[in-house]
Scaffold this motif. Structure first.
Motif, PDB file in Angstrom:
ATOM      1  N   ALA A 390      26.063  21.345  61.934  1.00  0.00           N
ATOM      2  CA  ALA A 390      26.025  22.809  62.007  1.00  0.00           C
ATOM      3  C   ALA A 390      26.504  23.436  60.703  1.00  0.00           C
ATOM      4  O   ALA A 390      25.845  24.340  60.156  1.00  0.00           O
ATOM      5  N   TYR A 391      27.637  22.955  60.170  1.00  0.00           N
ATOM      6  CA  TYR A 391      28.153  23.516  58.921  1.00  0.00           C
ATOM      7  C   TYR A 391      27.230  23.202  57.748  1.00  0.00           C
ATOM      8  O   TYR A 391      27.066  24.024  56.834  1.00  0.00           O
ATOM      9  N   TYR A 392      26.634  22.023  57.747  1.00  0.00           N
ATOM     10  CA  TYR A 392      25.714  21.650  56.675  1.00  0.00           C
ATOM     11  C   TYR A 392      24.515  22.600  56.657  1.00  0.00           C
ATOM     12  O   TYR A 392      24.086  23.066  55.587  1.00  0.00           O
ATOM     13  N   VAL A 395      25.713  26.020  55.334  1.00  0.00           N
ATOM     14  CA  VAL A 395      25.973  26.016  53.889  1.00  0.00           C
ATOM     15  C   VAL A 395      24.672  26.089  53.102  1.00  0.00           C
ATOM     16  O   VAL A 395      24.525  26.879  52.163  1.00  0.00           O
ATOM     17  N   THR A 396      23.685  25.261  53.466  1.00  0.00           N
ATOM     18  CA  THR A 396      22.417  25.251  52.734  1.00  0.00           C
ATOM     19  C   THR A 396      21.649  26.553  52.937  1.00  0.00           C
ATOM     20  O   THR A 396      21.047  27.085  51.988  1.00  0.00           O
ATOM     21  N   ASN A 397      21.665  27.088  54.156  1.00  0.00           N
ATOM     22  CA  ASN A 397      20.945  28.336  54.409  1.00  0.00           C
ATOM     23  C   ASN A 397      21.616  29.526  53.736  1.00  0.00           C
ATOM     24  O   ASN A 397      20.936  30.442  53.245  1.00  0.00           O
ATOM     25  N   LEU A 398      22.943  29.532  53.734  1.00  0.00           N
ATOM     26  CA  LEU A 398      23.647  30.623  53.051  1.00  0.00           C
ATOM     27  C   LEU A 398      23.352  30.618  51.553  1.00  0.00           C
ATOM     28  O   LEU A 398      23.248  31.680  50.923  1.00  0.00           O
ATOM     29  N   TYR A 399      23.222  29.434  50.988  1.00  0.00           N
ATOM     30  CA  TYR A 399      22.882  29.352  49.563  1.00  0.00           C
ATOM     31  C   TYR A 399      21.533  30.029  49.309  1.00  0.00           C
ATOM     32  O   TYR A 399      21.362  30.775  48.331  1.00  0.00           O
ATOM     33  N   LYS A 400      20.571  29.788  50.185  1.00  0.00           N
ATOM     34  CA  LYS A 400      19.250  30.414  50.041  1.00  0.00           C
ATOM     35  C   LYS A 400      19.345  31.928  50.248  1.00  0.00           C
ATOM     36  O   LYS A 400      18.699  32.707  49.522  1.00  0.00           O
ATOM     37  N   TRP A 454      29.964  31.795  52.374  1.00  0.00           N
ATOM     38  CA  TRP A 454      29.545  30.461  51.914  1.00  0.00           C
ATOM     39  C   TRP A 454      30.762  29.587  51.630  1.00  0.00           C
ATOM     40  O   TRP A 454      30.809  28.421  52.031  1.00  0.00           O
ATOM     41  N   HIS A 455      31.755  30.139  50.953  1.00  0.00           N
ATOM     42  CA  HIS A 455      32.958  29.359  50.636  1.00  0.00           C
ATOM     43  C   HIS A 455      33.692  28.941  51.914  1.00  0.00           C
ATOM     44  O   HIS A 455      34.207  27.820  51.990  1.00  0.00           O
ATOM     45  N   ILE A 456      33.723  29.833  52.907  1.00  0.00           N
ATOM     46  CA  ILE A 456      34.376  29.492  54.170  1.00  0.00           C
ATOM     47  C   ILE A 456      33.629  28.366  54.872  1.00  0.00           C
ATOM     48  O   ILE A 456      34.234  27.402  55.370  1.00  0.00           O
ATOM     49  N   LYS A 457      32.304  28.450  54.903  1.00  0.00           N
ATOM     50  CA  LYS A 457      31.512  27.417  55.573  1.00  0.00           C
ATOM     51  C   LYS A 457      31.552  26.107  54.791  1.00  0.00           C
ATOM     52  O   LYS A 457      31.498  25.021  55.386  1.00  0.00           O
ATOM     53  N   TYR A 458      31.670  26.184  53.478  1.00  0.00           N
ATOM     54  CA  TYR A 458      31.708  24.957  52.681  1.00  0.00           C
ATOM     55  C   TYR A 458      32.993  24.181  52.943  1.00  0.00           C
ATOM     56  O   TYR A 458      32.972  22.956  53.146  1.00  0.00           O
TER      57      TYR A 458
END
Length: 471
Positions: A390-392, A395-400, A454-458
């Motif tokens: 879920a976190y992965y 993280v990838t979607n937030l980057y987009k 993003w930083h929180i999810k990372y």
């Protein structure tokens, strides 16, 4: 890292009792927050205390194998007649394999001495051992092994506590960063609108603008002032909440100051998706290193020790005691077969339950505990794996999403300045300017929120893997 600099700041602020001026701003980074939490947070230090305590539990369990000296003295005198006088100092040395080595002396005098006792002075040396139940394993060995397992477990539990506390602290840090950037964003927009209001008033006084333009400019400015005030309050409150994770070495909580600001560059630093390990590697790393999963290793160790001890209870208890005897306190000079055959004391003790219900019940209960722990382990593994997935994904979607919003921000920025150019040459109006500005502000605010998220999810992804090594 500027941990020493932060500690100096804290000490100076506490000693002075005053708030620093604006020229004394301190920029707090997330690495400094993590370092302070790991070094000084009471919950983490409590875990250290537990490790020390469990270390002394191991020492206490080892005490079951310490040599022991004892002495028994009994005497009876009545009407001037000495019935008996008995003295028995003894040294007993426990060993690992259920054998106790013992040696001692006896001194027995009197007119009514127990016939089993040797009159006068005598000495003995021998062993006391269990040849079935207790030979290969017993309570004292089980206690020591479980104490060692529990100490190792406490070290893993510290990692778990540390990871959880760091996650909470860094999450609050990025909420604080988000609040700070939102506040500064409104502050910059307010300055622009103040200058615009001055310009419009001047234009109105010169007859180039309608009076309603000044009203619209004032309304826009007031809206931003209210938003700035809300952002400032949120910045203060999140800073106070963050301060609950900042402690000093003397177990003193840090008194927060408004002039502590976040590192101005950290929000924009992100790990590119191609530099994040593959999902399968993260899951494998979690299975190998996650503290919550490693705890099960020591839980199983303790349960296997308990199971082995319960298995011993199915065996009869047979204790054998044998001593070589000698008159007087001197070491015998001749240990011939004749001496060994005529100078000894020996005995056997046998105990065995007829139904073994206690042994059977205890053994089956321990077996079921192991099964419960296995089921708990499987459930924990799937929980961890799903959290990582879920976190992965987040993280990838937030980057987009951040990339899309950065492009959108640039486009809204171009549209805003194009509208400003049209406004300057009289081809636009203040309503369109404010509309473009509001859209630009909303996009910028959303972009800040996404970066902080993003930083929180990372770090949540790293926490789910079980090893917070934030970079």
């Amino acid at each position: 890292m500027h941990l020493r600099r932060l500690i100096l700041f804290i000490l100076l602020s506490l000693n002075s009792g005053t708030v620093f001026g604006l020229d004394s701003l301190f920029y707090l980074s997330k690495d400094e927050v993590i370092s302070i939490v790991k070094k000084f947070h009471p919950v983490v230090k409590q875990a250290d205390v537990r490790i020390d305590r469990m270390g002394f539990e191991v020492t206490s369990a080892r005490g079951a194998f310490d040599p022991r000296i004892s002495a028994v003295s009994r005497q009876k005198t009545l009407d001037g007649k000495q019935y008996y006088n008995y003295l028995n100092p003894e040294l007993k040395i426990p060993t690992w394999y259920g054998i106790d080595i013992q040696a001692g002396m006896e001194e027995t005098y009197g007119s009514n001495v127990n016939p089993e006792s040797t009159f006068g002075k005598s000495s003995y040396a021998g062993v006391n051992m269990s040849i079935l139940n207790g030979l290969l394993f017993d309570e004292r060995r089980a206690t020591l092994r479980k104490a060692i397992a529990y100490r190792s477990m406490s070290e893993v539990e510290k990692m778990l506590v540390e990871n959880n506390t760091v996650l909470d602290a860094v999450t609050k840090y990025w909420e604080w960063v988000n609040a700070y950037y939102t506040y500064t964003l409104y502050s910059r927009v307010i300055e622009v609108n103040k200058n615009r209001l001055k310009f419009i008033r001047l234009e109105y006084e010169q007859g180039n603008r309608a009076a309603i333009d000044t009203v619209e400019a004032i309304t826009q400015l007031q809206t931003y002032l209210l938003a700035e005030n809300e952002a400032w309050v949120k910045f203060l409150n999140t800073g106070i909440e963050l301060s609950t994770f900042l402690w000093m070495d003397s177990n003193t909580p840090f008194e927060w100051h408004d002039n502590i600001l976040p590192d101005t560059m950290e929000l924009h630093r992100r790990v590119a998706p191609e530099n994040i390990p593959a999902l399968e590697l993260l899951i494998s790393k979690a299975y190998a290193n996650h503290p919550k999963l490693n705890l099960f290793e020591y839980k199983f160790q303790a349960l296997q020790i308990e199971k082995k001890l319960k298995q011993q209870e199915f065996l009869p208890t047979v204790n054998v005691k044998a001593n070589l005897l000698n008159k007087g306190y001197k070491t015998p000079e001749n240990l011939s077969m004749a001496f060994l055959e005529n100078n000894y004391a020996a005995g056997v003790e046998l105990k065995m339950p007829l139904l073994f219900r206690k042994s059977y019940g205890g053994y089956k209960a321990t077996t079921l505990k192991i099964r419960e722990t296995e089921l708990e382990q499987s459930y924990t593994q799937i929980q961890i794996e799903n959290k990582i997935k879920a976190y992965y994904t987040e993280v990838t979607n937030l980057y987009k999403q951040i990339a899309l919003y950065e492009d959108a921000y640039q486009n809204f920025h171009r549209m805003y300045y194009a509208e400003m150019t049209r406004y300057d040459i009289g081809e636009s109006n203040l309503f369109l300017i404010n509309s473009r500005e509001n859209k630009l502000l909303q996009t910028n605010q959303k972009l800040i929120e996404l970066k902080a998220k993003w930083h929180i999810k990372y770090i949540s992804l790293l926490w789910a893997v079980g090893v917070i090594n934030y970079s």
